[in-house]
Motif scaffolding. Structure first.
Motif, PDB file in Angstrom:
ATOM      1  N   ALA A  58       0.836  -1.203   0.000  1.00  0.00           N
ATOM      2  CA  ALA A  58       0.000   0.000   0.000  1.00  0.00           C
ATOM      3  C   ALA A  58       0.868   1.249   0.000  1.00  0.00           C
ATOM      4  CB  ALA A  58      -0.916   0.006   1.226  1.00  0.00           C
ATOM      5  N   GLU A  59       0.385   2.271  -0.671  1.00  0.00           N
ATOM      6  CA  GLU A  59       1.102   3.535  -0.725  1.00  0.00           C
ATOM      7  C   GLU A  59       0.122   4.700  -0.765  1.00  0.00           C
ATOM      8  OE1 GLU A  59       3.434   3.201  -4.275  1.00  0.00           O
ATOM      9  OE2 GLU A  59       1.820   3.928  -5.559  1.00  0.00           O
ATOM     10  N   ARG A  60       0.573   5.811  -0.250  1.00  0.00           N
ATOM     11  CA  ARG A  60      -0.221   7.037  -0.263  1.00  0.00           C
ATOM     12  C   ARG A  60       0.396   7.981  -1.286  1.00  0.00           C
ATOM     13  NH1 ARG A  60      -3.418   9.908   3.465  1.00  0.00           N
ATOM     14  NH2 ARG A  60      -4.320  11.671   2.315  1.00  0.00           N
ATOM     15  N   ARG A  61      -0.394   8.377  -2.257  1.00  0.00           N
ATOM     16  CA  ARG A  61       0.102   9.239  -3.320  1.00  0.00           C
ATOM     17  C   ARG A  61      -0.241  10.690  -3.014  1.00  0.00           C
ATOM     18  NH1 ARG A  61      -1.120   5.865  -8.940  1.00  0.00           N
ATOM     19  NH2 ARG A  61       0.037   3.973  -8.322  1.00  0.00           N
ATOM     20  N   ILE A  62       0.797  11.488  -2.825  1.00  0.00           N
ATOM     21  CA  ILE A  62       0.631  12.911  -2.523  1.00  0.00           C
ATOM     22  C   ILE A  62       0.693  13.688  -3.835  1.00  0.00           C
ATOM     23  CG2 ILE A  62       1.578  14.886  -1.289  1.00  0.00           C
ATOM     24  CD1 ILE A  62       2.763  12.939   0.704  1.00  0.00           C
ATOM     25  N   PRO A  63      -0.377  14.374  -4.193  1.00  0.00           N
ATOM     26  CA  PRO A  63      -0.382  15.090  -5.480  1.00  0.00           C
ATOM     27  C   PRO A  63       0.572  16.279  -5.464  1.00  0.00           C
ATOM     28  CG  PRO A  63      -2.360  15.585  -4.231  1.00  0.00           C
ATOM     29  CD  PRO A  63      -1.653  14.505  -3.463  1.00  0.00           C
ATOM     30  N   VAL A  64       1.237  16.498  -6.587  1.00  0.00           N
ATOM     31  CA  VAL A  64       2.171  17.604  -6.770  1.00  0.00           C
ATOM     32  C   VAL A  64       1.799  18.320  -8.064  1.00  0.00           C
ATOM     33  CG1 VAL A  64       4.565  18.288  -7.088  1.00  0.00           C
ATOM     34  CG2 VAL A  64       4.011  16.414  -5.550  1.00  0.00           C
ATOM     35  N   GLN A  65       1.628  19.627  -7.989  1.00  0.00           N
ATOM     36  CA  GLN A  65       1.286  20.438  -9.157  1.00  0.00           C
ATOM     37  C   GLN A  65       2.448  21.368  -9.473  1.00  0.00           C
ATOM     38  OE1 GLN A  65      -1.672  20.236 -10.940  1.00  0.00           O
ATOM     39  NE2 GLN A  65      -0.705  21.608 -12.429  1.00  0.00           N
ATOM     40  N   TYR A  66       3.032  21.199 -10.650  1.00  0.00           N
ATOM     41  CA  TYR A  66       4.139  22.049 -11.068  1.00  0.00           C
ATOM     42  C   TYR A  66       3.572  23.335 -11.697  1.00  0.00           C
ATOM     43  CZ  TYR A  66       7.067  17.933 -10.448  1.00  0.00           C
ATOM     44  OH  TYR A  66       7.730  16.840  -9.910  1.00  0.00           O
ATOM     45  N   SER A  67       4.132  24.460 -11.313  1.00  0.00           N
ATOM     46  CA  SER A  67       3.648  25.741 -11.834  1.00  0.00           C
ATOM     47  C   SER A  67       4.134  25.964 -13.270  1.00  0.00           C
ATOM     48  CB  SER A  67       4.125  26.887 -10.940  1.00  0.00           C
ATOM     49  OG  SER A  67       5.544  26.922 -10.919  1.00  0.00           O
ATOM     50  N   LYS A  68       3.388  26.735 -13.987  1.00  0.00           N
ATOM     51  CA  LYS A  68       3.764  27.064 -15.357  1.00  0.00           C
ATOM     52  C   LYS A  68       4.785  28.199 -15.359  1.00  0.00           C
ATOM     53  CE  LYS A  68      -0.627  25.701 -17.469  1.00  0.00           C
ATOM     54  NZ  LYS A  68      -1.756  26.125 -18.322  1.00  0.00           N
ATOM     55  N   LYS A  69       5.587  28.222 -16.392  1.00  0.00           N
ATOM     56  CA  LYS A  69       6.566  29.299 -16.534  1.00  0.00           C
ATOM     57  C   LYS A  69       6.688  29.676 -18.007  1.00  0.00           C
ATOM     58  CE  LYS A  69      10.543  26.158 -16.647  1.00  0.00           C
ATOM     59  NZ  LYS A  69      11.865  25.846 -16.033  1.00  0.00           N
ATOM     60  N   MET A  70       7.100  30.894 -18.224  1.00  0.00           N
ATOM     61  CA  MET A  70       7.213  31.424 -19.574  1.00  0.00           C
ATOM     62  C   MET A  70       8.600  31.127 -20.136  1.00  0.00           C
ATOM     63  SD  MET A  70       5.715  33.058 -22.046  1.00  0.00           S
ATOM     64  CE  MET A  70       4.348  33.955 -21.272  1.00  0.00           C
ATOM     65  N   VAL A  71       8.643  30.439 -21.251  1.00  0.00           N
ATOM     66  CA  VAL A  71       9.885  30.163 -21.961  1.00  0.00           C
ATOM     67  C   VAL A  71       9.724  30.723 -23.368  1.00  0.00           C
ATOM     68  CG1 VAL A  71      11.479  28.407 -22.805  1.00  0.00           C
ATOM     69  CG2 VAL A  71      10.338  28.103 -20.604  1.00  0.00           C
ATOM     70  N   GLY A  72      10.390  31.856 -23.593  1.00  0.00           N
ATOM     71  CA  GLY A  72      10.181  32.527 -24.873  1.00  0.00           C
ATOM     72  C   GLY A  72       8.774  33.111 -24.915  1.00  0.00           C
ATOM     73  N   ARG A  73       8.004  32.683 -25.905  1.00  0.00           N
ATOM     74  CA  ARG A  73       6.619  33.129 -26.011  1.00  0.00           C
ATOM     75  C   ARG A  73       5.617  32.031 -25.654  1.00  0.00           C
ATOM     76  NH1 ARG A  73       6.410  36.639 -31.672  1.00  0.00           N
ATOM     77  NH2 ARG A  73       7.981  38.209 -31.083  1.00  0.00           N
TER      78      ARG A  73
END
Length: 234
Positions: free
Chosen positions: A172-187
């Protein structure tokens, strides 16, 4: 204690101590690594530091094996389980059991070094598996032999449920959600992906049980050095 040694304690074999002194010494060294900065530095030194810690673990194993075998030999002698309770027979018993434990430690390390891995765990598994026939026999005569069909079915279902529960708990395992933020690369906006960190519920495994059994066995080992006259108690 007999169950942890794979039935070798009741049979009083040369491997009566089994691999438990090594497991206990490994736990002690791991705890001391946190408390002693020098050991902590060794652990961070890479392969060379781990070899030194492994060497200290071996020395601690032999010391614990000497302590436990001495207590067992003296305790057995006082209970009349040795043919002649004298210093020579006690020394032979101590050397025999200590050598047996050191030999198992060496076999476990050889299994690990040859690429199989987890040699100590494999040696401990062999000890436990060797007692399974006697355990099945005890379960049969205690819960199945001479019992009615509902009782036999209930015992079989209970055993199966225990096995399933152990397997499920181990995986059994507990999955902790992770949300990566967006970033601007060029346009363009990149990132923003969702992922998770899997954490096992039973992270420690069986180590707490082994550690607890080792701690609980120490008072019994120490008590063997001191004779007790039960006729004077009460």
């Amino acid at each position: 204690f007999n169950a942890m040694t794979g039935d070798s304690f009741s049979n009083m074999s040369i491997f009566a101590l089994s691999i438990t002194p090594y497991i206990t010494s490994s736990i002690i060294i791991q705890l001391l690594t946190i408390a002693i900065p020098k050991l902590e530095e060794m652990q961070k030194d890479g392969e060379e530091g781990r070899k030194k810690i492994q060497e200290y673990t071996r020395y601690t194993t032999v010391a614990l094996a000497l302590l436990e075998s001495s207590a067992m030999a003296i305790g057995f002698g006082r209970q009349g389980l040795l043919h002649d309770f004298n210093a020579w027979n006690v020394i032979i018993a101590v050397i025999t059991m200590t050598t047996g434990s050191a030999l198992l430690m060496w076999i476990g390390e050889q299994i690990t070094s040859k690429g199989v891995g987890n040699g100590i765990s494999i040696v401990l598994l062999f000890n436990i598996l060797s007692s399974i026939p006697d355990d099945i026999k005890s379960l049969y005569y205690r819960f199945i032999f001479g019992q009615s069909i509902p009782v036999m079915a209930g015992a079989a279902i209970l055993i199966a449920l225990m096995v399933v529960f152990v397997v499920v708990l181990n995986n059994a395992e507990r999955r902790i959600p992770v949300q990566y933020s967006k970033k601007m690369v060029g346009r363009k906006m990149v990132g923003g992906q969702a992922s998770n960190i899997p954490l096992k519920i039973n992270t420690a495994g069986v180590m707490p049980v082994i550690f607890a059994s080792s701690i609980m066995s120490f008072p019994v080992v120490i008590s063997q050095f001191f004779p007790v006259d039960y006729n004077t108690i009460g």
